[in-house]
Design a protein around this motif. Structure first.
Motif, mmCIF file in Angstrom:
data_model
loop_
_atom_site.group_PDB
_atom_site.id
_atom_site.type_symbol
_atom_site.label_atom_id
_atom_site.label_comp_id
_atom_site.label_asym_id
_atom_site.label_seq_id
_atom_site.Cartn_x
_atom_site.Cartn_y
_atom_site.Cartn_z
ATOM 1 N N LEU A 1 3.786 40.929 23.300
ATOM 2 C CA LEU A 1 2.460 39.204 23.974
ATOM 3 C C LEU A 1 2.793 40.266 25.569
ATOM 4 O O LEU A 1 2.408 39.674 26.493
ATOM 5 C CB LEU A 1 2.547 38.441 23.319
ATOM 6 C CG LEU A 1 2.034 37.657 21.954
ATOM 7 C CD1 LEU A 1 2.385 36.056 21.826
ATOM 8 C CD2 LEU A 1 0.010 38.101 22.219
ATOM 9 N N ALA B 1 1.851 43.101 26.421
ATOM 10 C CA ALA B 1 -0.247 42.842 27.111
ATOM 11 C C ALA B 1 0.083 42.507 28.411
ATOM 12 O O ALA B 1 -0.929 42.569 28.823
ATOM 13 C CB ALA B 1 -0.131 41.986 26.270
ATOM 14 N N ARG B 2 0.720 41.426 29.005
ATOM 15 C CA ARG B 2 -0.019 40.650 29.934
ATOM 16 C C ARG B 2 1.404 41.297 30.944
ATOM 17 O O ARG B 2 0.269 41.342 31.978
ATOM 18 C CB ARG B 2 1.525 39.288 29.766
ATOM 19 C CG ARG B 2 0.705 37.975 28.834
ATOM 20 C CD ARG B 2 1.289 36.754 29.201
ATOM 21 N NE ARG B 2 2.846 36.846 28.319
ATOM 22 C CZ ARG B 2 2.321 36.201 27.273
ATOM 23 N NH1 ARG B 2 1.426 35.672 26.283
ATOM 24 N NH2 ARG B 2 3.950 36.258 26.785
ATOM 25 N N LEU C 1 -1.403 40.586 18.290
ATOM 26 C CA LEU C 1 -2.568 40.773 19.681
ATOM 27 C C LEU C 1 -3.202 40.308 19.340
ATOM 28 O O LEU C 1 -4.190 39.802 20.620
ATOM 29 C CB LEU C 1 -1.614 42.291 19.410
ATOM 30 C CG LEU C 1 -1.964 42.988 20.998
ATOM 31 C CD1 LEU C 1 -1.549 41.791 22.142
ATOM 32 C CD2 LEU C 1 -1.764 44.185 21.053
ATOM 33 N N ASN D 1 -4.624 36.434 19.524
ATOM 34 C CA ASN D 1 -3.975 35.988 20.945
ATOM 35 C C ASN D 1 -3.563 36.482 22.257
ATOM 36 O O ASN D 1 -4.091 35.575 23.042
ATOM 37 C CB ASN D 1 -2.127 36.645 20.424
ATOM 38 C CG ASN D 1 -1.610 35.088 18.619
ATOM 39 O OD1 ASN D 1 -1.513 34.073 19.255
ATOM 40 N ND2 ASN D 1 -1.941 35.718 18.029
ATOM 41 N N CYS D 2 -4.599 37.753 22.526
ATOM 42 C CA CYS D 2 -5.124 38.147 23.501
ATOM 43 C C CYS D 2 -6.444 38.846 23.609
ATOM 44 O O CYS D 2 -6.790 39.888 22.772
ATOM 45 C CB CYS D 2 -3.828 39.445 23.830
ATOM 46 S SG CYS D 2 -2.610 38.468 24.209
ATOM 47 N N SER D 3 -7.314 38.147 24.011
ATOM 48 C CA SER D 3 -8.693 38.911 23.704
ATOM 49 C C SER D 3 -8.924 39.663 25.059
ATOM 50 O O SER D 3 -7.845 39.418 25.679
ATOM 51 C CB SER D 3 -9.466 37.820 24.354
ATOM 52 O OG SER D 3 -9.458 37.277 26.252
ATOM 53 N N LYS E 1 -6.856 47.407 27.019
ATOM 54 C CA LYS E 1 -7.011 46.215 27.389
ATOM 55 C C LYS E 1 -8.794 45.857 27.917
ATOM 56 O O LYS E 1 -8.884 47.250 29.141
ATOM 57 C CB LYS E 1 -6.249 45.489 28.772
ATOM 58 C CG LYS E 1 -5.956 44.037 28.804
ATOM 59 C CD LYS E 1 -4.695 43.990 29.957
ATOM 60 C CE LYS E 1 -3.997 42.367 29.815
ATOM 61 N NZ LYS E 1 -3.067 41.931 30.683
ATOM 62 N N ASP F 1 -10.272 41.383 31.898
ATOM 63 C CA ASP F 1 -9.201 40.242 30.926
ATOM 64 C C ASP F 1 -8.888 39.367 31.857
ATOM 65 O O ASP F 1 -8.181 38.252 31.342
ATOM 66 C CB ASP F 1 -8.378 40.842 30.778
ATOM 67 C CG ASP F 1 -7.293 40.927 31.677
ATOM 68 O OD1 ASP F 1 -7.388 41.365 33.180
ATOM 69 O OD2 ASP F 1 -5.910 40.965 31.187
#
Length: 488
Positions: free
Chosen positions: A214, A217-218, A245, A248-250, A295, A299
């Protein structure tokens, strides 16, 4: 080998009628791999000079198997950074992450450096590579391998992913996560890992992986790509972490990976079939799992940036001349770590540094010269404002400024390409002076230089740099870094 009963039951469920083939693979000898540093030498050139019996690894363009009886770590070419010794399956993640020149790249769990060195070689001195490991002791080994490979555009950091995330939100084009795991795929190579599996197990590592992925991802910029890998078979750690992932992460999607003979698809069907599993009974390598993720462009992160914490200690200061007397530093300024220009302190060694850079033809494009507490660096542009991290290295360490002189570093020597420095001592690999040099001895050079020669020399083996020496009257005073000396 005696496997834990619980692990054996899990593997029977995963493999079904392939389980006996998997068990039989433990009777096979472990495999040894060598990966060529294409930043210094092409595979074709290396094959011509290699003293080892090599066989190509089918899915690694610059990877080779070598025999257990060979000793590539005891050869001068290893000290020249021409290759890295790495288990064949472990070469796969860095090979499959599509690095492009100019990328900003993060290797989040980087030690000991097998994957970072390949990522850096792919960048070819462009962009920036941030190589991080939470363990300072392990990061020291990472630093050595990065410098041995001649990678000049890296930041070596020892921080938690959460700390990195505070500064690097939406910054990286590519991220590699070779995540801490239960190590099931390495039981044949390292039976000691079985004890760790018994003590902790997959669930323990799965929780760690969720936090890491996570944070990563950010830190990935919109449109960026992230590769997640482990050396375990556990679906809880592998497909389970990827599913976490995606939940929790579109905006993340699993990308297709190339399939080679012996590779298998991920478990669970659907999109997870795009992942890759390497099984030791199907491929000539240990167990591995790999997933490539992308990604979305929209986003919600609108800009790539590095955040600065101006309350932290300044890491570097510019070397700018003082315009008048009142702007000049007091006598304690150098002790506080601030930089001093040639005009302010002509004895600081800065003039010698500038002359050395000019004479050596060092490429400064995309990098900024910084001096801190007598040490000189070339720092990738855009990273000079970072503060508050535990850095082991920022950029290319050029060397030390001492009174009236500049002493170039081991890292700088390794960063030169073949024939990239004008004043060299080039010895053939068969010359016994090569080993004597690597041991730290003074060597005599009456046969290849004259009595009037003096100054810094880049010592090479077959044209590939090893380190520095100071030449005086045909005698070369050894400047090879003591911590790297030949101990065999």
């Amino acid at each position: 080998m005696e496997l834990p009963v619980q692990f054996a039951e899990l593997m029977k469920n995963l493999l079904g009628n392939e389980y006996e083939d998997y068990l039989a693979s433990y009777a096979n000898p472990r495999l040894y791999g060598l990966r060529v540093n294409t930043n210094k030498i092409s595979c074709e050139e290396f094959e011509k000079i290699s003293p080892f019996h090599l066989k190509k690894i089918p899915w690694i363009p610059n990877g080779y198997y070598y025999g257990e009886e060979e000793s590539p770590a005891k050869h001068p070419y290893y000290f020249a950074g021409l290759y890295y010794l790495q288990e064949p399956s472990a070469m796969t993640p860095a090979s499959l992450l599509p690095i492009e020149e100019g990328d900003r790249v993060l290797d989040l769990c980087a030690a000991p450096g097998g994957k970072s060195t390949e990522l850096g070689a792919k960048l070819k001195g462009t962009g920036v590579l941030v190589a991080n490991d939470i363990s300072v002791s392990r990061a020291k080994g990472l630093l050595k391998n990065i410098e041995l490979f001649g990678i000049s555009n890296s930041l070596i950091v020892s921080e938690t992913p959460e700390k990195l995330e505070q500064y690097f939100t939406g910054y990286f084009d590519k991220i590699l996560i070779d995540a801490p795991c239960s190590g099931e795929g390495m039981f044949r190579k390292d039976p000691a890992m079985i004890k760790s599996w018994i003590e902790k197990g997959p669930e323990f590592y799965a929780e760690i992986q969720k936090g890491i992925i996570l944070s990563a991802a950010r830190m990935l910029k919109p449109g960026g790509m992230m590769l997640f890998s482990t050396c375990t078979f556990s679906p809880v750690e592998n497909e389970g972490t990827i599913a976490y992932l995606l939940e929790n992460c579109s905006g993340f999607s699993i990308m297709e990976l190339p399939q080679y003979e012996g590779f298998s698809h991920g478990l669970g069907g659907g999109e997870f079939e795009k992942c890759v599993r390497i099984w030791p009974h199907k491929a000539q390598g240990e167990g591995h799992f790999i997933a490539l993720l992308k990604k979305a462009e929209d986003d919600g992160v609108t800009a790539s940036h590095i955040r600065e914490n101006r309350d932290d200690k300044v890491l570097y200061t510019e070397t700018k001349p003082a315009k008048n007397k009142k702007d000049r530093p007091d006598k304690n300024q150098k002790k506080r770590g601030r930089s001093v220009s040639v005009e302010e302190d002509p004895d600081s060694g800065l003039r010698e540094l500038e002359n050395f850079i000019a004479d050596a033809g060092i490429n400064r494009e995309g990098r900024i010269l910084k001096v801190h507490e007598g040490n000189a660096y070339l720092v990738p542009e855009g990273t000079e404002g970072i503060r508050g991290f535990r850095f082991l290295r920022t950029g290319l360490f050029l060397g030390e400024l001492k009174k009236n002189r500049f002493e170039p570093s081991q890292a700088l020597a390794m960063s030169f390409m073949k024939e990239g420095y004008p004043n060299t001592v080039n010895l053939p690999v068969s010359d016994q002076r090569v080993i004597r040099y690597l041991k730290g001895e003074t060597i005599e050079l009456e046969d290849i230089t004259d009595q009037k020669a003096s100054g810094w020399r880049l010592v090479c083996v077959d044209g590939y740099p090893l380190g520095w020496g100071k030449l005086t009257s045909c005698s070369l005073k050894n400047k090879y870094y003591p911590g790297w000396r030949w101990q065999i």
